[in-house]
Design an enzyme around this catalytic site. Structure first.
Site, PDB file in Angstrom:
ATOM      1  N   HIS A  58      -2.920  19.179 -90.416  1.00  0.00           N
ATOM      2  CA  HIS A  58      -2.788  19.308 -91.865  1.00  0.00           C
ATOM      3  C   HIS A  58      -1.470  19.960 -92.266  1.00  0.00           C
ATOM      4  O   HIS A  58      -0.952  20.854 -91.591  1.00  0.00           O
ATOM      5  CB  HIS A  58      -3.958  20.122 -92.436  1.00  0.00           C
ATOM      6  CG  HIS A  58      -3.974  21.544 -91.953  1.00  0.00           C
ATOM      7  ND1 HIS A  58      -3.278  22.556 -92.576  1.00  0.00           N
ATOM      8  CD2 HIS A  58      -4.573  22.120 -90.881  1.00  0.00           C
ATOM      9  CE1 HIS A  58      -3.460  23.690 -91.939  1.00  0.00           C
ATOM     10  NE2 HIS A  58      -4.244  23.449 -90.898  1.00  0.00           N
ATOM     11  N   HIS A  66      10.607  11.685 -83.320  1.00  0.00           N
ATOM     12  CA  HIS A  66       9.763  11.003 -82.339  1.00  0.00           C
ATOM     13  C   HIS A  66       8.789  12.024 -81.770  1.00  0.00           C
ATOM     14  O   HIS A  66       9.192  12.975 -81.093  1.00  0.00           O
ATOM     15  CB  HIS A  66      10.615  10.403 -81.223  1.00  0.00           C
ATOM     16  CG  HIS A  66       9.838   9.623 -80.213  1.00  0.00           C
ATOM     17  ND1 HIS A  66      10.439   8.860 -79.246  1.00  0.00           N
ATOM     18  CD2 HIS A  66       8.506   9.473 -80.012  1.00  0.00           C
ATOM     19  CE1 HIS A  66       9.525   8.274 -78.496  1.00  0.00           C
ATOM     20  NE2 HIS A  66       8.336   8.651 -78.942  1.00  0.00           N
TER      21      HIS A  66
END
Length: 215
Positions: free
Chosen positions: A142, A151
């Site tokens: 979250h 990446h």
């Protein structure tokens, strides 16, 4: 569905991962690969190579309106940046591509060109920048902020409210603890555990993470 034709630009290993997810999704009427010059007539997972970089304007005119950068990156994503800018300048649309098994909160925001691999999770309140790679089994908890061209490698975990700035590479199985900020262009080694902020332009390894190199 209409005329939804998708080009994957770059035909290597990362392309295979993306292509498999796209095929599983069934979201496109046609898929083609754009590879280096001389690869025309070959295939990737049975999908044809339809041209190389110089053919992109012609392919757009032929109705290939969607494109994705499927060249992978370890470290600086310089070539991914260049391909993204080329595709945008030509007028291609760069969709978010996600495997059907990925879990993406309706309260998360994903920018164009992002790839979300198999069984990846992106939780509520998180935002992801352009052309990010959230690879197989990665977890974006979250309220994370993932910058453009980041990446996140297979199995890596960003705990709540992590900030990973542009161009960061987070290695396979790494864990970034809640609230930590990773400065732009830094590399987090595979399996590392990051418990404090990381400056820009650093390579960090180990548990707990320590700076191995500054660029």
């Amino acid at each position: 569905m209409g005329n939804r034709k998708l080009l994957l630009v770059g035909g290597g290993g990362h392309c295979r991962s993306v292509l498999d997810c796209v095929l599983r999704s069934g979201a496109y009427d046609a898929i083609g690969i754009v590879e280096r010059e001389g690869a025309a007539g070959t295939t990737v997972l049975g999908v044809p190579v339809v041209g190389h970089d110089a053919d992109l304007p012609r392919l757009l005119a032929d109705g290939w309106h969607y494109a994705a950068v499927t060249l992978g990156s370890i470290g600086a994503p310089t070539r991914r940046h260049a391909l993204y800018q080329q595709l945008k300048a030509l007028g291609f649309q760069l969709p978010v591509l996600a495997d059907p098994s990925a879990v993406i909160s309706s309260h998360a925001e994903l920018a164009e060109g992002t790839f979300v691999g198999k069984r990846a999770v992106i939780n509520a309140g998180s935002s992801v920048g352009v052309c990010a790679i959230l690879n197989t089994g990665s977890v974006i908890e979250h309220d994370c902020m993932v910058g453009g061209f980041v990446h996140v490698s297979p199995g890596a975990v960003l705990c709540g409210a992590v900030q990973a700035e542009a161009n960061v590479h987070i290695g396979a199985g790494a864990v970034v603890m809640q609230g930590v900020r990773i400065g732009r262009d830094s590399i987090i080694g595979a399996g590392s555990v990051i418990i404090r902020d990381v400056p820009a332009d650093c390579t960090v390894v180990g548990n707990p993470g320590r700076i191995l190199e500054r660029k």
